[in-house]
Design an enzyme around this catalytic site. Structure first.
Site, PDB file in Angstrom:
ATOM      1  N   ASP A   1       6.866   0.218  -3.962  1.00 31.35           N
ATOM      2  CA  ASP A   1       5.616  -0.106  -4.629  1.00 31.35           C
ATOM      3  C   ASP A   1       5.078   1.197  -5.231  1.00 31.35           C
ATOM      4  OD1 ASP A   1       3.416  -1.399  -5.646  1.00 31.35           O
ATOM      5  OD2 ASP A   1       3.003  -2.531  -3.833  1.00 31.35           O
TER       6      ASP A   1
HETATM    7  C1  NOJ Z   1       1.071  -2.385  -6.956  1.00 32.13           C
HETATM    8  C2  NOJ Z   1       1.178  -3.764  -6.379  1.00 32.13           C
HETATM    9  O1  NOJ Z   1       1.065  -3.711  -4.966  1.00 32.13           O
HETATM   10  C3  NOJ Z   1       2.474  -4.474  -6.738  1.00 32.13           C
HETATM   11  O2  NOJ Z   1       2.390  -5.799  -6.299  1.00 32.13           O
HETATM   12  C4  NOJ Z   1       2.728  -4.392  -8.192  1.00 32.13           C
HETATM   13  O3  NOJ Z   1       3.901  -5.093  -8.514  1.00 32.13           O
HETATM   14  C5  NOJ Z   1       2.831  -2.929  -8.585  1.00 32.13           C
HETATM   15  N1  NOJ Z   1       1.576  -2.265  -8.294  1.00 32.13           N
HETATM   16  C6  NOJ Z   1       3.181  -2.743 -10.057  1.00 32.13           C
HETATM   17  O4  NOJ Z   1       2.145  -3.085 -10.858  1.00 32.13           O
END
Ligand code: NOJ
Length: 737
Positions: free
Chosen positions: A285
């Site tokens: 993430d």
């Molecule tokens: C953070 C989020 O937790 C995740 O779900 C998302 O896909 C990513 N950012 C990318 O935007």
């Protein structure tokens, strides 16, 4: 940054000397390519960057010079670029101006639609309709691909039971099995039958793992639970999506058994690859690799990068730790080049599956993006999805409307388009959405509207105007709730009440004595006991997407008989949280409200029961259940057992019922939930019509995490319940020998 410039210079120089592109057959092509890659280039494939103009959703982002790194062959993927020309420009650089011409993979969060927005995922799950959910994902994929994207970060398979967590809106509710069924449907929708088609994109199973259990519902918070709880409640949902063929997984922000997911070898290698057989690649993430420093398990970025690479993490989202420190880590023997080869190979193989090596430009174009979104059938799917997601929870006979009522619409969600989009709504254009007011006016003619209050504050004269309108009407639709950006990431709440200004508005309108139909726009359960009590009807509309208003009109007019069923519990009060239907029994179960005596597992001030439970939802007709039977109630381990139940439409209009089947394992080596959903079937019945529905309970459905941590079934007695929701009373038993 200095180090990156050094790496870039080396790669650039090599590119000038060699200069060629990739050709050849399949797996061998990847092997041949790998053999020609420098260590820096391999590490580059493991790096995803967000350009400075992209959608930055973390404390850092866009800090590295994306274009320079792409040019140097040190970037494998781009995140969240919203300028289509730039996206194509980056691909041109990667393909035409780098030494090996390896195409980039572009990723963005299209989680409930791209242009055509669908209800949020929690809402969609209330349709209990995998075929429909699959169709919504297929539309999202087609539109995302038309922009030029190859990859979505969806489905979110996190099973979540805490409505304080804003991200409950992104998941499929509190039941692991149902969440898995719907997540698998999304994977099928995104990836289609052929991942290399320019209308399908790569799915990403997230957030691995157990992110739905963030402590106290606070986003990014720690997660701690037993392996047994994880295997029983959380893992099945991810597993189902992986089994459906998802070729990417995202490691979560949280720690898990003390080790952050992005550096957790047990999660990313032992479990994910060795046990579940996942063979795609894992992306972290956003900044989650270097956040291991803040977690306090890595001393610095280099330490964090080493831990992530050795744990089996293929791609670093945003922070740049792999390209900055990867070479040194290999030089010092902390990470082997063999490990880097494997991680890189897995990324390249997925790029190949996507057809990127064959035609890196086949996906998006200006023309496709302008002319091939909002297809009529996609809009129709959005309307179906919205009306199948809405859940009718109370109806004292006011709905459906006869068409002669004078209808007032009051509340901040009534004419708003931004309430329709929901959180993380990809590339939605809210102005294209049909608001409740527009949909209702189109269907009923003269619906009059008064905002009454804003989301969180009173507006001058708002209450008086709302009361006046209510008095001039026969029925009042009160469109209240939480705005779209009060759900999703970084949207934790310590109160899930209707905001005070809206409650004051509600009180004032209720004081007129006119019947209220409460329309609740929300991405999460809310505490609405009092408002429900004082309303004649309650319809949870969620944030319903681009066709919100038309879908609402379909339901209120009776053109569509509601079918939505809750997939998450609505607590009676926040103090009951965590509350979910599939809780365990305990040694001192609550004997019920009549029983006196103190020493039971119950509250002194509120009931144990929620306001609305899992599976609940009304229709304009009624259904009755009878004749539950198990033709062969004694089976052996490894055998299937069949359960039949008769359902009858006892009302006066046709309707669709979701017949639900629950199981309770009476004695096992580990404590089991009071009941668990193990099957459902939607049946449409005319008035008076009956149908016998048959379910098969396989050994897999009876399996659970046993005392020795293995997953499998055990012999013993089981109770089966079939009916309308998780309180289904009709039951029978079977025995597994
Ligand atoms: C953070 C989020 O937790 C995740 O779900 C998302 O896909 C990513 N950012 C990318 O935007």
């Amino acid at each position: 940054m200095k180090k990156i410039q050094g790496l870039a210079a080396v790669a650039l120089a090599t590119a000038l000397l060699v200069g060629c592109t990739i050709q050849g057959g399949h797996e061998t092509k990847v092997e041949a390519l790998l053999a020609r890659m420098t260590l820096a280039e391999k590490l580059g494939q493991l790096q995803q960057l967000v350009p400075s103009g992209g959608n930055i959703t973390g404390p850092d982002g866009g800090v590295l010079d994306t274009e320079e790194l792409i040019r140097a062959g040190l970037c494998g993927s781009i995140l969240s670029e919203q300028d289509q020309e730039k996206l194509l420009h980056y691909q041109k650089i990667a393909v035409d101006s780098t030494r090996l011409g390896i195409p980039l993979i572009f990723g963005y969060d299209f989680i409930h639609g791209a242009r055509t927005t669908f209800p949020e995922n929690l809402a969609l799950s209330c349709s209990w309709n995998p075929e429909l959910v699959e169709r919504t994902a297929a539309v999202a994929a087609q539109e995302a691909a038309a922009f030029g994207y190859h990859w979505t970060f969806s489905p979110m398979c996190d099973v979540a039971i805490d409505p304080r967590w804003g991200r409950v809106s992104e998941g499929s509710g509190e039941d692991p099995w149902l969440s898995g069924q719907l997540s698998a449907a999304m994977v099928r929708g995104y990836q289609g039958k052929d991942l290399s088609s320019p209308e399908t994109i790569l799915a990403c199973v997230k957030h691995f793992a157990a992110y739905g259990a963030a402590e106290a519902g606070r986003d990014y918070n720690t997660v701690d639970m037993s392996e047994l709880m994880f295997r029983d409640r959380h893992l099945p949902s991810y597993k189902a999506a992986i089994d459906a063929g998802a070729l990417s997984v995202m490691s979560s922000f949280n720690d898990f058994m003390g080790v952050p997911a992005s550096g957790n070898k047990w999660l990313l290698t032992d479990l994910l690859r060795d046990e579940l057989g996942f063979n795609g690649f894992v992306v972290s993430d956003y900044n989650a690799v270097t956040e291991m420093c803040a977690h306090g398990v890595a001393a610095d970025w280099k330490d964090a990068a080493g831990k992530a690479l050795n744990a089996g993490l293929n791609m670093d989202m945003v922070d740049g730790a792999f390209v900055i420190h990867g070479e040194q880590l290999v030089k010092e023997g902390i990470v082997s080049e063999k490990t880097i080869d494997r991680l890189c190979r897995e990324v390249l193989l997925v790029k190949q599956e996507l057809g990127l090596f064959d035609d890196p430009f086949q996906y998006g174009s200006k023309d496709k993006w302008e002319n091939d979104v909002y297809r009529p059938e996609s809009i129709q799917t959005a309307r179906e999805a919205a009306r199948e997601s809405m859940v009718l929870l109370k109806n004292e006979g006011v709905l459906p409307f006869k068409g002669t009522e004078r209808i007032a619409l009051i509340g901040p969600a009534g004419a708003s388009k931004s309430y329709t989009t929901g959180a993380w709504s990809g590339m939605a254009e809210p102005e294209k959405a049909v608001s409740f007011l527009e949909g209702l006016q189109e269907r009923f003619g003269s619906v009059r509207y008064e905002q009454g209050s804003s989301d969180f504050e009173a507006i001058e004269g708002g209450i008086q105007r709302a009361q006046k309108l209510a008095r001039q009407s026969d029925v009042v639709l009160m469109a209240l709730g939480l705005p779209s950006d009060y759900g999703g990431e970084a949207a934790s709440l310590a109160s899930i009440d209707i905001p005070e200004a809206q409650r004051e508005l509600f009180d004032a309108v209720a004081a007129t004595g006119k019947p209220i139909v409460l329309l609740l726009s929300t991405g999460r359960p809310m505490t609405i006991a009092e408002e429900t009590e004082r309303s004649a009807a309650l319809l949870v509309t969620w944030h319903a997407g681009i066709q919100a208003g038309n879908a609402l009109a379909d339901i209120l007019s009776g053109d569509f008989n509601p079918t939505g069923r809750l997939t998450i519990t609505f607590p009676y009060s926040l103090g009951q949280v965590p509350i979910h239907y599939n809780h365990k029994v305990t040694g001192r179960p609550n004997p019920g409200p009549q029983a006196t005596g103190r020493y039971f597992s119950r509250y002194m001030d509120v009931p144990n029961e929620p306001l609305f439970t899992f599976g609940e939802g009304l229709s304009y007709t009624t259904f009755a259940y009878s004749e539950i039977e198990i033709p062969e109630p004694e089976i052996r381990m490894g055998e299937d057992v069949k359960v039949r139940v008769k359902v009858t439409n006892t009302g006066s209009v046709a309707g669709t019922e979701t017949v639900q089947l629950y199981l309770h394992d009476l004695v096992a080596s580990t404590t089991r939930p009071v009941r668990e959903l193990k099957g459902f079937e939607r049946v449409t019945l005319s008035p008076g019509e009956s149908r016998t529905v048959e379910f098969t309970i396989t050994p897999e459905l009876r399996s659970f995490c046993r005392a020795d941590m293995s997953t499998g079934e055990e012999p013993g007695d089981f109770e089966v319940f079939a009916g309308h929701d998780s309180r289904a009373a009709l039951s029978t038993r079977f025995t597994v020998r």
